[in-house]
Structure formats: C-alpha cells, structure tokens
Design a protein around this motif. Structure first.
Motif, short mmCIF file in Angstrom:
data_model
loop_
_atom_site.label_atom_id
_atom_site.label_comp_id
_atom_site.label_asym_id
_atom_site.label_seq_id
_atom_site.Cartn_x
_atom_site.Cartn_y
_atom_site.Cartn_z
N SER A 221 19.21 -4.57 -17.16
CA SER A 221 19.71 -3.47 -16.32
C SER A 221 20.90 -3.92 -15.49
O SER A 221 21.89 -3.21 -15.35
CB SER A 221 18.59 -2.96 -15.40
N ASP A 224 23.98 -4.36 -17.59
CA ASP A 224 24.58 -3.06 -17.93
C ASP A 224 25.28 -2.43 -16.73
O ASP A 224 26.46 -2.10 -16.79
CB ASP A 224 23.48 -2.12 -18.44
N ARG A 227 28.44 -4.09 -15.72
CA ARG A 227 29.41 -4.24 -16.82
C ARG A 227 29.64 -5.70 -17.21
O ARG A 227 30.74 -6.09 -17.58
CB ARG A 227 30.74 -3.58 -16.45
N TYR A 229 28.73 -6.96 -19.75
CA TYR A 229 29.04 -6.99 -21.19
C TYR A 229 30.54 -7.10 -21.44
O TYR A 229 31.00 -7.45 -22.51
CB TYR A 229 28.47 -5.74 -21.88
N LEU A 287 18.08 -0.22 -23.20
CA LEU A 287 19.19 -1.09 -22.80
C LEU A 287 19.69 -2.01 -23.91
O LEU A 287 20.88 -2.23 -24.07
CB LEU A 287 18.79 -1.91 -21.57
N ASP A 290 21.89 -0.03 -26.12
CA ASP A 290 23.11 0.34 -25.38
C ASP A 290 24.07 -0.84 -25.30
O ASP A 290 25.27 -0.72 -25.55
CB ASP A 290 22.74 0.75 -23.94
N LEU A 291 23.54 -2.01 -24.96
CA LEU A 291 24.41 -3.19 -24.81
C LEU A 291 24.96 -3.66 -26.17
O LEU A 291 26.10 -4.11 -26.25
CB LEU A 291 23.64 -4.32 -24.10
N LYS A 294 27.86 -1.80 -26.92
CA LYS A 294 29.02 -2.23 -26.09
C LYS A 294 29.50 -3.61 -26.51
O LYS A 294 30.25 -4.26 -25.79
CB LYS A 294 28.62 -2.18 -24.61
#
Ligand code: X2X
Length: 339
Positions: A221, A224, A227, A229, A287, A290-291, A294
């Motif tokens: 979390s 993410d 940022r 990433y 997550l 999602d990551l 990215k």
C-alpha cells in the motif's frame, strides 16, 4: 457565575424543557477550548488520514466544538524524528509513528518488528490488541507520551530494489537498502548482510531516485500510495516484518483534557484504527496486480533461508536480550517460539 449553565451540561441532561437560556440557540459555535495538532508522514488520502478525518469530525461534534484537531500530513511539520521531538515538547499534541522509530525513545516499542515474527494479521492483532500491546503502551506511558489502545496498520513489509529481485541471502549481500531511523531496522538489515542506510520517510523517494539507496522495504500500500513504483523495479514478497502506527499524544496535552473529552477522543481514534485495518486488508487484494500494471516485477522468495540468516547471525538472541525475558515470552505467546 452560579446561574450560568454549561450548554453541554444542559444538552447532556437531555432536557426537553424549553429553557430560556440566552446561550442556547443557533449561533456561532464558540471557540474551541482545545485546538490540537495531529501530525503524520502519510498522504491525506492514506487510509489513516481518511479514517482520522471522519474521527476528527465526530470528536468536534460530540465535544460540542470544545476539541478541534488540525491535521498536518506528509511530514509537513518535519521528518519523523523531528516531529517526535515536537510531540515530546508539546509543540504537536498528536502524532502517528511506527513503534520501531519510537524505539529511539522507548526501546520496547520496536518488539512488533522482530523479523518474521508474525505469520499473519490475525496473530498481529492477537498480540497488539492483547498482552503485548498493553505491555508496550505501559512502557510508552513512562516516556511522557500516551498511546491509544488500537494501533493503526502499516502492513507486512516487502523488499523493493532498482537492481535485482531478492531470491535468497546471496542477493542481499551488500545491498544498499534504505531503512527507517530505528535501531531494530538497522540491526536486522546488518544481520541480513546488506548495507542499510537510515533515511526518514520524507526523503526516501528522492534517495531512491538519485541512487543514495538502491532498495527500500515497505507494505505494498505504501509502495503504491507514495509512487515508489516510479523509482523501483523489483518487489520481492519477503513479508519480513509487520509494522504499525501508534497514535501518540503528548502527556501534558492529554492530561489537560477533561475525562469526558479524553473518552470521546480515545473512542473515535480507536474506531478509526480498526476501520483503517480493514481498509488496508481490502487494498492488499488488488495491489500486486496494480503495481505490476505500473511496471513492477514480483517474485516470491522462500523466507526460510533469509530467516535462518537472521538466526545464524544472532539477531534473535540479541533482541531477546535487549527486550528481556518477560517481553519476549509475551511476544512468543502470539508468534510461537522464535528461537
Ligand atoms: O518510513 C517508513 O518506511 C514508513 C512510512 O513505513 C514508516 O512510517 C515506518
């Protein structure tokens, strides 16, 4: 003045009688008796701040405007170590802080961060809402600070790097990894054979961007929301420790609150922490995908050789000695035998 009735007392009395009291009525809410500052190192949209915003509103309403709390997120008032000093001095009244950073003042507060101690969140809450949490809060109370009962969730931590995935102890050798300013974090990553660099959270993104550090470790979390990433490539799901945020109060500021206001503040902060824990659980479901979308690459190393490296390098023996038999045995009631 004997005939001056306190508006709050009247309302509490639940009086339905029409009381001709000039101070009751719709009018400008009176100035708050307690204008307190709440500081943290998280973004305003982090679940801690989202839940605390609702709690602060309820505290204001239920105290009839006597307690107003202003939020200073994203390390606005300074780094974690700076803000801890402000909390101790009373320049800030409330502050959420990892127990591992608080350990610079209250050594026992880092005990929940012992490497690979908790197998899952259930065992974490068993400890932190039970005997271990009470034991740590008692130690905190001797430092001029007060910790609310329910600790906020900062999640199980994973290692990210810009250079390589971590598949085992070999990949940790000499890794220039950022750790929060905390004796336990530094000790653990020394025992893992890395080259830890202590950096406060508000400087981490730029430290990774400029190569001051090649790696860091945090919950998905946090990776993410902040940022990370954008400046890290690999995520190795080590689950090497769980961390939380104690909601801390300056003792003098807390004692200045009448008991009924203390109860209102404590109730809503504790409720916010429990709701935030559920938010973090819900976040974790999506997550990883999602990551990955990215650009981050995930691997799942076997924790056993990494944990064995800690044991072989005396990490558990060292910290059992630091905390003492009593605290260690309380920890092991939730984790099982660690040595
Ligand atoms: O500094 C960190 O890594 C963070 C954001 O997780 C803490 O506050 C401990």
């Amino acid at each position: 003045m004997t005939n001056t009735l306190n508006r709050r007392t009247l309302l509490k009395a639940g009086s339905t009688a029409v009381i001709a009291a000039p101070f009751i009525g719709v009018g400008k809410a009176r100035a708050a008796e307690f204008n307190y500052k709440f500081a943290n190192n998280l973004t305003i949209d982090h679940p801690v701040n989202v839940r605390m915003a609702a709690a602060i509103k309820r505290i204001s309403e239920e105290s009839d405007g006597r307690v107003e709390i202003s939020v200073f997120p994203s390390s606005q008032l300074g780094s974690d170590t700076d803000t801890l000093n402000q909390l101790r001095a009373g320049a800030v009244e409330f502050f959420t802080l990892s127990g591992l950073i608080l350990a610079t003042l209250v050594p026992l507060a880092s005990i929940n961060g012992i490497g690979f101690a908790f197998p899952n969140k259930g065992k974490v809450w068993d400890a932190m809402d039970g005997e271990l949490g009470a034991h740590v809060r008692e130690a905190i109370s001797k430092s001029g600070l007060i910790a609310m009962d329910k600790i906020f969730d900062n999640g199980f931590r994973q290692i990210t790097t810009s250079t390589r995935p971590i598949n085992g102890p070999e990949d940790l050798k000499g890794l220039k990894i950022r750790v929060p300013p905390s004796p336990l974090w530094t000790s653990m990553f020394n025992a893992l054979g890395t080259a830890p660099v202590s950096i406060n959270w508000n400087e981490v993104y730029t430290s990774l961007q400029t190569g001051v550090a090649d790696a860091q470790e945090n919950a998905l979390s946090t990776i993410d929301i902040f940022r990370i990433y954008e400046v890290q490539k690999y995520v190795s799901m080590t689950n090497h420790m769980w961390d939380g945020f104690w909601f801390l109060a300056n003792e003098r500021a807390w004692d200045a609150l009448p008991e009924d206001l203390q109860k209102i503040v404590a109730q809503h902060v504790n409720e916010a922490a429990v709701l935030q824990r559920a938010d973090m659980q819900a976040l974790n479901v999506s997550l990883r995908a999602d990551l990955q979308s990215k650009g981050m690459e995930f691997n799942d190393p076997d924790p056993a050789p990494i944990r064995e490296l800690l044991r072989a390098n005396g990490f558990y023996d060292e910290w059992k000695a630091n905390y003492g038999e009593e605290a260690w045995s309380i920890l092991e009631k939730s984790t099982g035998k660690l040595i």
